[in-house]
Design an enzyme around this catalytic site. Structure first.
Site, PDB file in Angstrom:
ATOM      1  N   CYS A  71       1.117  -1.145  -0.164  1.00  5.64           N
ATOM      2  CA  CYS A  71       0.252  -0.127  -0.287  1.00  5.64           C
ATOM      3  C   CYS A  71       0.920   1.435   0.302  1.00  5.64           C
ATOM      4  O   CYS A  71       0.792   1.674  -1.137  1.00  5.64           O
ATOM      5  CB  CYS A  71      -1.015   0.025   1.157  1.00  5.64           C
ATOM      6  SG  CYS A  71      -1.438   1.763   1.256  1.00  5.64           S
ATOM      7  N   CYS A 121      -1.352   2.020  -3.281  1.00  3.90           N
ATOM      8  CA  CYS A 121      -2.792   3.213  -2.606  1.00  3.90           C
ATOM      9  C   CYS A 121      -2.039   4.418  -2.522  1.00  3.90           C
ATOM     10  O   CYS A 121      -2.361   5.263  -3.278  1.00  3.90           O
ATOM     11  CB  CYS A 121      -3.368   3.026  -1.018  1.00  3.90           C
ATOM     12  SG  CYS A 121      -3.777   0.505  -1.266  1.00  3.90           S
ATOM     13  N   LYS A 137      -0.569   5.210  -5.904  1.00  2.00           N
ATOM     14  CA  LYS A 137      -1.432   5.559  -7.445  1.00  2.00           C
ATOM     15  C   LYS A 137      -2.480   6.501  -7.203  1.00  2.00           C
ATOM     16  O   LYS A 137      -2.151   7.252  -8.012  1.00  2.00           O
ATOM     17  CB  LYS A 137      -2.154   4.037  -6.841  1.00  2.00           C
ATOM     18  CG  LYS A 137      -3.659   3.317  -7.822  1.00  2.00           C
ATOM     19  CD  LYS A 137      -4.563   4.486  -7.576  1.00  2.00           C
ATOM     20  CE  LYS A 137      -5.205   3.459  -6.039  1.00  2.00           C
ATOM     21  NZ  LYS A 137      -5.551   2.351  -5.967  1.00  2.00           N
ATOM     22  N   TYR A 187      -8.494  -4.079 -11.590  1.00  2.36           N
ATOM     23  CA  TYR A 187      -8.355  -2.289 -11.710  1.00  2.36           C
ATOM     24  C   TYR A 187      -6.952  -1.699 -11.444  1.00  2.36           C
ATOM     25  O   TYR A 187      -6.751  -0.999 -11.513  1.00  2.36           O
ATOM     26  CB  TYR A 187      -9.486  -2.438  -9.595  1.00  2.36           C
ATOM     27  CG  TYR A 187      -8.668  -2.821  -8.637  1.00  2.36           C
ATOM     28  CD1 TYR A 187      -7.835  -2.254  -7.742  1.00  2.36           C
ATOM     29  CD2 TYR A 187      -8.290  -4.092  -8.114  1.00  2.36           C
ATOM     30  CE1 TYR A 187      -6.503  -2.248  -6.579  1.00  2.36           C
ATOM     31  CE2 TYR A 187      -7.813  -4.775  -7.342  1.00  2.36           C
ATOM     32  CZ  TYR A 187      -7.313  -3.408  -6.248  1.00  2.36           C
ATOM     33  OH  TYR A 187      -6.136  -4.490  -5.985  1.00  2.36           O
ATOM     34  N   GLU A 220      -6.332   1.325 -13.584  1.00  2.00           N
ATOM     35  CA  GLU A 220      -6.143   2.538 -12.413  1.00  2.00           C
ATOM     36  C   GLU A 220      -4.660   3.248 -13.022  1.00  2.00           C
ATOM     37  O   GLU A 220      -4.309   4.821 -13.393  1.00  2.00           O
ATOM     38  CB  GLU A 220      -6.053   2.623 -11.267  1.00  2.00           C
ATOM     39  CG  GLU A 220      -7.102   2.035 -10.545  1.00  2.00           C
ATOM     40  CD  GLU A 220      -6.938   1.877  -8.798  1.00  2.00           C
ATOM     41  OE1 GLU A 220      -7.744   1.928  -8.312  1.00  2.00           O
ATOM     42  OE2 GLU A 220      -5.595   1.034  -8.946  1.00  2.00           O
ATOM     43  N   HIS A 242     -27.146  19.776  -1.330  1.00  2.00           N
ATOM     44  CA  HIS A 242     -27.443  20.594  -2.496  1.00  2.00           C
ATOM     45  C   HIS A 242     -25.660  21.656  -2.687  1.00  2.00           C
ATOM     46  O   HIS A 242     -26.253  22.548  -1.724  1.00  2.00           O
ATOM     47  CB  HIS A 242     -28.552  21.262  -2.931  1.00  2.00           C
ATOM     48  CG  HIS A 242     -28.480  21.061  -4.053  1.00  2.00           C
ATOM     49  ND1 HIS A 242     -29.000  20.672  -5.733  1.00  2.00           N
ATOM     50  CD2 HIS A 242     -29.195  23.112  -5.072  1.00  2.00           C
ATOM     51  CE1 HIS A 242     -29.083  21.465  -6.580  1.00  2.00           C
ATOM     52  NE2 HIS A 242     -29.206  22.172  -5.832  1.00  2.00           N
ATOM     53  N   GLU A 247     -25.844  14.013  -3.713  1.00  2.00           N
ATOM     54  CA  GLU A 247     -27.119  13.926  -2.831  1.00  2.00           C
ATOM     55  C   GLU A 247     -28.258  13.473  -4.173  1.00  2.00           C
ATOM     56  O   GLU A 247     -29.266  13.138  -4.152  1.00  2.00           O
ATOM     57  CB  GLU A 247     -27.508  15.472  -3.438  1.00  2.00           C
ATOM     58  CG  GLU A 247     -27.471  16.275  -4.840  1.00  2.00           C
ATOM     59  CD  GLU A 247     -28.120  17.429  -4.415  1.00  2.00           C
ATOM     60  OE1 GLU A 247     -29.722  17.369  -3.907  1.00  2.00           O
ATOM     61  OE2 GLU A 247     -27.937  18.373  -5.906  1.00  2.00           O
TER      62      GLU A 247
END
Length: 519
Positions: free
Chosen positions: A83, A88, A91, A225, A229, A494, A499
């Site tokens: 990681c 992670c 990346k 992925y 990525e 909003h 939302e």
């Protein structure tokens, strides 16, 4: 008056002492062993487990050692595992660099005067990324020291259920004994073994995140992925990038959502070679890499040249050098991963494992961290709580991010039957896309529910900006047993993309247009 103040102070101290008591510490029970706990692997899960155990008075040692990559681009990693060093963290930072490229284009529509030409410098980016990674490596060293956890830069292997052999880079052996042993060695990227030139001329993500020079025109082989990525951020910083896909993209994820992700990437500039399989990689006298591949639909053979070939065809667990076979630790023979019980125990007493190396465990940093902490508490006698691996949220950091939690539509149909699920969905346009005149065709929300009763939510899927930030909050709702009624009763913020999730009201069964046209 002074006496009254003193009395008041002692009374307050007394009541504070009655009301507050520190968490109970588990005194070290190492006894005839060197340690209560030896952790093999200094990645996220191993560090979390070791520090948590130390909090309860356990005597703990962490062994961490990483072999250089096949290409030798990385000679040594610091603490933190995949990681921190090649996953992670780098990346996400390079993904951010790519998002800046898109933002620069959008900025002109918003009135920013940007001088042309705009270009990206790989070396500057990587210097910043690698400096941050090194700071995290150092931080982990300091944290272990603060927690009084012994850090050993040894390559660990098992001698028996209480004994670990540590091997230094120089070849010196050290024997450690422990009441319990936890294996958290993770995995490394695989190379295809049946393609000539793959190993000699290709790289993996382990190399990509430490390249000093730009990879240039790149072929990414694979559609996981990791593949998407990497291809996404390479395209985003202006590199000619092609993804070669043998079958489908994002296997294991909702396939409608996967299609939206790759559709956006193609619009974004990433090229795709669908239903193609690489045959060989040759290095030309010019230094370029000539890739030969087969189109499995037509049977035709094709060639093109690239500066780099990135293999993203899966990961292999780091189990081979641990000596598990000699102890009888049960493995899944197909995957090479360790078979675990619900409490992370292996088939051999006193030996546990967690993280990517465990069969059926999500290959995600946060699950390894949480599982590691819970295991440490159980081993220290402080808790009986088990890790809950259901409904773990995740996000794919492609150019259009994809966040999800729960079941895919395909899995929900498989478990409950197509007629017993309801899918609420919406195509929406992020407000920030409007002035920039960006295409929002792939910005989509899908809420998979049980069709009858209280309409319990089975899966939630979102493509759009900041998908991870959006999904994190909704993931808590899953832990609370969220229903569609809960979702529709929630007031949105909003104007945000998030939302739109609480506003979904069109079902797939209805056949109505799911495009959001206004507030």
């Amino acid at each position: 008056m002074a006496a009254l103040c003193r009395a008041s102070f002692f009374l307050s101290f007394f009541f504070w002492g009655v009301c507050y008591s520190p968490p109970p510490l588990c005194i070290s029970r190492a006894g005839k062993y060197d340690y209560d706990l030896v952790v093999i692997g200094g990645g996220s899960g191993g560090l979390a487990c070791s520090k948590e155990a130390a909090q309860f008075g356990q005597k703990v040692a962490v062994l961490d050692y990483v072999d250089p990559t096949v290409k030798g681009k990385i000679k040594i990693w610091g603490l933190g595992g995949t990681c921190v060093n090649v996953g992670c963290i780098p990346k996400k930072l390079i993904h951010q660099a790519a998002l800046f490229g898109t933002a620069l284009k959008d900025a002109k529509k918003y009135g920013w005067q940007i001088s042309e030409p705009v270009c990206h410098d790989w070396a500057t980016m990587m210097e910043g990324v690698q400096n941050h990674v090194r700071s995290l490596n150092w931080g982990h060293r300091v944290q272990l020291q603060d927690k009084k956890v012994k850090y050993l830069n040894f390559k660990g292997s098992l001698v028996d259920e209480h004994t670990v052999k540590g091997l230094t880079k120089a070849g010196k052996e050290t024997i450690l004994t422990a009441k319990n042993i936890v294996i958290v060695t993770g995995g490394r990227p695989k190379y295809p073994t049946n393609i000539p030139g793959a190993v000699e001329h290709g790289i993996t993500s382990d190399d990509m995140f430490w390249l000093k020079k730009s990879p240039g025109k790149t072929l990414v082989v694979g559609a996981s992925y990791v593949a998407l990525e990497c291809a996404g951020f390479l395209t985003g910083i202006g590199l000619d990038t092609t993804v070669m896909v043998r079958s489908i993209a994002l296997r294991g994820f909702d396939q409608q959502m996967a299609g939206l992700v790759t559709d956006y990437m193609e619009t974004y500039g990433t090229k795709f070679a669908w239903k193609c399989v690489p045959k060989r990689v040759d290095k030309l006298s010019s230094g370029a890499l000539q890739v030969t591949w087969t189109d499995t639909q037509t049977g035709g053979e094709h060639q093109d040249t690239y500066d780099s070939v990135l293999w993203a065809v899966g990961r292999a667990p780091e189990t081979k050098a641990l000596g598990l076979d000699k102890l009888g630790v049960k493995l899944n023979q197909e995957t090479g991963k360790i078979v675990l019980a619900t409490d992370e125990s292996t088939s051999v007493p006193n030996i546990y494992a967690l993280g990517d190396i465990g069969e059926g465990r999500p290959e995600l940093t946060p699950t390894a961290i949480k599982a590691g902490k819970l295991l440490a508490r159980r081993l220290a006698g402080q808790s009986a709580e088990l890790m809950n691996y259901d409904n773990v949220p995740t996000t794919v950091f492609t150019p259009l991010e994809y966040g999800c939690v729960g079941l895919s539509e395909e899995e929900a149909e498989k478990r409950h039957g197509k007629d017993n699920i309801e899918v609420y969905h919406a195509f929406y346009k992020p407000l920030e896309f409007t002035v920039a005149e960006r295409d929002a065709s792939q910005c989509y929300i899908k809420v998979v529910c049980k069709r009858f009763g209280d309409q319990t939510i089975l899966g939630l899927h979102f493509t759009g900006p900041n998908a991870g930030e959006v999904m994190q909050g909704f993931a808590m709702g899953f832990q609370c047993g969220a229903t569609y009624s809960h979702l529709s009763q929630t007031v949105g913020i909003h104007p945000t993309c998030a939302e739109e999730v609480v506003k979904v009201n069109i079902t797939k069964h209805s056949g109505l247009d799911a495009t959001v046209t206004g507030c």
